[in-house]
Structures are given as C-alpha cells and as structure tokens.
Design an enzyme around this catalytic site. Structure first.
Site, mmCIF file in Angstrom:
data_model
loop_
_atom_site.group_PDB
_atom_site.id
_atom_site.type_symbol
_atom_site.label_atom_id
_atom_site.label_comp_id
_atom_site.label_asym_id
_atom_site.label_seq_id
_atom_site.Cartn_x
_atom_site.Cartn_y
_atom_site.Cartn_z
ATOM 1 N N ASP A 23 0.828 -1.207 0.000
ATOM 2 C CA ASP A 23 0.000 0.000 0.000
ATOM 3 C C ASP A 23 0.867 1.263 0.000
ATOM 4 O OD1 ASP A 23 -2.306 1.451 -0.010
ATOM 5 O OD2 ASP A 23 -2.796 1.126 2.096
ATOM 6 N N ARG A 27 0.036 7.546 -2.904
ATOM 7 C CA ARG A 27 0.562 8.677 -2.117
ATOM 8 C C ARG A 27 2.025 8.973 -2.478
ATOM 9 N NH1 ARG A 27 -0.952 6.183 3.317
ATOM 10 N NH2 ARG A 27 -1.581 4.469 1.944
ATOM 11 N N ARG A 36 -0.993 8.667 -10.369
ATOM 12 C CA ARG A 36 -0.929 7.488 -9.497
ATOM 13 C C ARG A 36 -0.245 6.299 -10.178
ATOM 14 N NH1 ARG A 36 -4.182 7.112 -5.192
ATOM 15 N NH2 ARG A 36 -4.522 4.893 -5.561
ATOM 16 N N HIS A 40 2.398 2.988 -8.968
ATOM 17 C CA HIS A 40 2.291 1.535 -9.151
ATOM 18 C C HIS A 40 3.515 1.002 -9.907
ATOM 19 C CE1 HIS A 40 -1.616 1.740 -7.437
ATOM 20 N NE2 HIS A 40 -2.192 2.345 -8.457
ATOM 21 N N SER A 69 -10.467 -7.750 -5.294
ATOM 22 C CA SER A 69 -11.800 -7.845 -5.914
ATOM 23 C C SER A 69 -12.493 -6.480 -5.861
ATOM 24 C CB SER A 69 -12.668 -8.848 -5.151
ATOM 25 O OG SER A 69 -11.969 -10.009 -4.827
ATOM 26 N N GLU A 70 -12.096 -5.660 -4.877
ATOM 27 C CA GLU A 70 -12.736 -4.345 -4.691
ATOM 28 C C GLU A 70 -12.061 -3.240 -5.512
ATOM 29 O OE1 GLU A 70 -11.782 -6.291 -1.911
ATOM 30 O OE2 GLU A 70 -13.810 -7.119 -1.818
ATOM 31 N N ARG A 74 -12.036 1.526 -8.533
ATOM 32 C CA ARG A 74 -11.138 2.673 -8.804
ATOM 33 C C ARG A 74 -11.457 3.281 -10.161
ATOM 34 N NH1 ARG A 74 -5.474 2.173 -5.798
ATOM 35 N NH2 ARG A 74 -6.308 1.339 -3.889
ATOM 36 N N LEU A 134 12.099 -19.591 -4.607
ATOM 37 C CA LEU A 134 11.035 -18.860 -3.909
ATOM 38 C C LEU A 134 9.767 -18.927 -4.757
ATOM 39 C CD1 LEU A 134 11.287 -15.446 -2.151
ATOM 40 C CD2 LEU A 134 9.613 -15.685 -3.985
ATOM 41 N N SER A 195 -7.974 -5.666 4.848
ATOM 42 C CA SER A 195 -8.561 -5.380 3.529
ATOM 43 C C SER A 195 -8.881 -6.642 2.716
ATOM 44 C CB SER A 195 -7.647 -4.453 2.713
ATOM 45 O OG SER A 195 -7.523 -3.211 3.350
HETATM 46 C C1 FPP Z 1 -2.075 0.036 -3.221
HETATM 47 O O1 FPP Z 1 -1.628 1.369 -3.273
HETATM 48 C C2 FPP Z 1 -1.553 -0.702 -4.347
HETATM 49 C C3 FPP Z 1 -2.296 -1.322 -5.297
HETATM 50 C C4 FPP Z 1 -3.770 -1.343 -5.292
HETATM 51 C C5 FPP Z 1 -1.678 -1.993 -6.439
HETATM 52 C C6 FPP Z 1 -0.352 -2.624 -6.174
HETATM 53 C C7 FPP Z 1 0.140 -3.156 -7.457
HETATM 54 C C8 FPP Z 1 1.426 -3.152 -7.855
HETATM 55 C C9 FPP Z 1 2.561 -2.685 -7.035
HETATM 56 C C10 FPP Z 1 1.714 -3.710 -9.198
HETATM 57 C C11 FPP Z 1 1.882 -5.194 -9.064
HETATM 58 C C12 FPP Z 1 2.338 -5.767 -10.310
HETATM 59 C C13 FPP Z 1 2.801 -7.035 -10.408
HETATM 60 C C14 FPP Z 1 3.340 -7.510 -11.677
HETATM 61 C C15 FPP Z 1 2.775 -7.972 -9.271
HETATM 62 P P1 FPP Z 1 -2.693 2.544 -3.369
HETATM 63 O O2 FPP Z 1 -2.951 2.819 -4.801
HETATM 64 O O3 FPP Z 1 -3.922 2.186 -2.599
HETATM 65 O O4 FPP Z 1 -1.906 3.709 -2.706
HETATM 66 P P2 FPP Z 1 -2.523 4.884 -1.817
HETATM 67 O O5 FPP Z 1 -3.109 4.238 -0.584
HETATM 68 O O6 FPP Z 1 -1.326 5.722 -1.493
HETATM 69 O O7 FPP Z 1 -3.529 5.598 -2.655
#
Ligand code: FPP
Length: 250
Positions: A23, A27, A36, A40, A69-70, A74, A134, A195
């Site tokens: 998470d 931010r 955003r 990611h 799932s939620e 977005r 792993l 969550s």
């Molecule tokens: C939460 O941060 C993060 C996510 C919902 C997505 C996480 C996904 C990745 C890091 C990509 C994964 C890719 C692979 C190939 C495994 P947020 O968007 O809720 O952040 P915030 O709370 O600061 O808004």
C-alpha cells in the site's frame, strides 16, 4: 523482565512465508506530483527488489496483493493502467524472475480479466513452474471472502459431504493450498487493516504494519519487519511448554 518486554529474539529464525499488502503507491506518486500510475510502476520495481532480498534471506514464499476484488471501484484509467502494468511487468521481468529461481503463481478469479492477461499469466506460471528458490504468488482480482466461497463451491462440486468437511478438507480447496500459511503479514502505507487479503490463511500470522510507502520499502524495512517477527511469542492458541508444566503443577 518487565511484562511488556520482548519475549525472545532468535536471530536465525526467518519466516517461511511472507504476505504483503503493497500500500501507498498512490501517495508516493502524489508526493512527487505524478499520476498514481507512476506509483504503481515504482511499486513493481520495489517488488522485484524485495523478492531478491527475500531469496537472500531464504524466505520460501512471498504473496503480494496486486489487485483486490474491490479495486474495480477505482477510476477506469487507473484500473486499465494496472492491467497494462501487470502485462508489461510479466514481459519485462519474466526472464529475470526465471533466472532468480522464482516460481510464479497467480491467485484470484481469472474470469474477469482479459484473454491477453490470462495468457500472460499462464505463460509466466508454466515458464517458472520448476523453479525452487522462492514461490511468488500474485493475488490479482483476489479477495479473502471470494476464496472461502470458491473453496466451498469446489468442495461441494467434488462431492464432499457436510460430515466430511473440516478445516483441513476445506484448506485443500483454497486458492493457496500449495503453500504453508503466512508466518508474517506486512502492510505498508500506514493503514492498519487486512482489507480482505488471505482471511483464512492469516489466522495465526504475525502482523507488522509499516508507515513506509511501498515504493520506499526495501531491505532495511524488510529486516526491521523480520526482526519484529522474531520478537513475537508464537503460541498458536496454546501455551509454551514451560508455562504448561507450571500450570499443571499449580
Ligand atoms: C495500493 O496502493 C496498491 C495497489 C492497489 C496496487 C499494487 C500493485 C502493484 C505494485 C503492481 C503489481 C504488479 C505485479 C506484476 C505484481 P494505493 O494505490 O492504494 O496507494 P494509496 O493508498 O497511497 O492511494
């Protein structure tokens, strides 16, 4: 020893399975005046580094929450950005994960994703299936409640009767039946909640919540979380042998 002091600190113990809620990407991007999506993207780079650090520490299983799932709630551009990012990450990092000895597994409801993404996942799973360093499980379109329901459905379809159904039997149908339950559950980004991640499997996990935003999470923070794990007194609902003996003598 004060009653609030740590119980023990065995320096050689490492969790066998670490589950992570990555998470704070949004931010992290916002702090840099970036969309955003860039958070990611940085999150994927962070994941690759953390997986290598876990291999170095002989952690056998890492499970990350990439899309819940939620998360369909977005904005549509963020959802499609995440889908595209995962596709791009598979092609960019698949060979590297393979050379790192990582076996990739995808957990979640695959029905709702595009044929292209499903094909990329199948390819990633097949290409890495014999790797043994792993196992990286990527939870995508996953929810802990979904998992319990799909396991029940599968058990019913397999003809398991109510009398035959117990925890061990249902576990065989859970999406992560191939892995031990997580020992350590890490959530970055400062929120203190599960969550809907791995609800069934975290019954006896140790939880570590970090204020660090996921793209800034690295080896130092991982070691701090492992150290906190080592200080925990894991009893799995029982008592320590010495305490049990003392209780019998009382
Ligand atoms: C939460 O941060 C993060 C996510 C919902 C997505 C996480 C996904 C990745 C890091 C990509 C994964 C890719 C692979 C190939 C495994 P947020 O968007 O809720 O952040 P915030 O709370 O600061 O808004």
């Amino acid at each position: 020893m004060s009653s609030c002091a740590p119980v023990s600190s065995e320096t050689s113990i490492v969790p066998r399975h670490v589950a992570i809620v990555m998470d704070g990407n949004g931010r992290w991007a916002k702090k840099r005046f970036l969309p955003r999506f860039f958070g990611h993207k940085a999150g994927v780079d962070s994941l690759v580094k953390v997986v290598q650090a876990c291999i170095d520490r002989k952690i056998e299983y890492v499970t990350v929450f990439a899309f819940s799932s939620e998360n369909w709630k977005r904005p549509s551009d963020e959802v499609s950005g995440l889908m595209g990012l995962v596709l791009a990450a598979v092609s960019r990092y698949l060979a590297r994960m393979g050379s790192m000895g990582v076996r990739i597994r995808i957990v979640g409801d695959r029905d709702a994703v595009s044929d292209k993404l499903r094909a990329a996942w199948n390819e990633a799973e097949t290409a890495t299936q014999h790797n043994t360093k792993l196992t990286l499980s990527v939870a995508f379109n996953y929810g802990g409640r979904w998992d319990v329901v799909q396991a029940c459905k599968q058990a019913m379809r397999a003809g398991v009767s109510p009398d035959q159904l117990d925890e061990a039997k249902l576990s065989q149908f859970m999406a992560m039946s191939y892995a031990p339950d997580p020992d350590l559950f890490i959530r970055t980004g400062g929120e203190v909640r599960i969550s809907n991640f791995l609800l069934w499997q975290v019954a006896y996990s140790e939880f570590v919540f970090s204020d660090c935003l996921w793209p800034e999470f690295g080896e130092t923070q991982l070691d701090a979380a492992i150290q906190e794990f080592r200080l925990r007194d894991r009893r799995f609902g029982g008592v320590k042998t010495a305490d049990a003996v003392a209780a019998l003598g009382a």
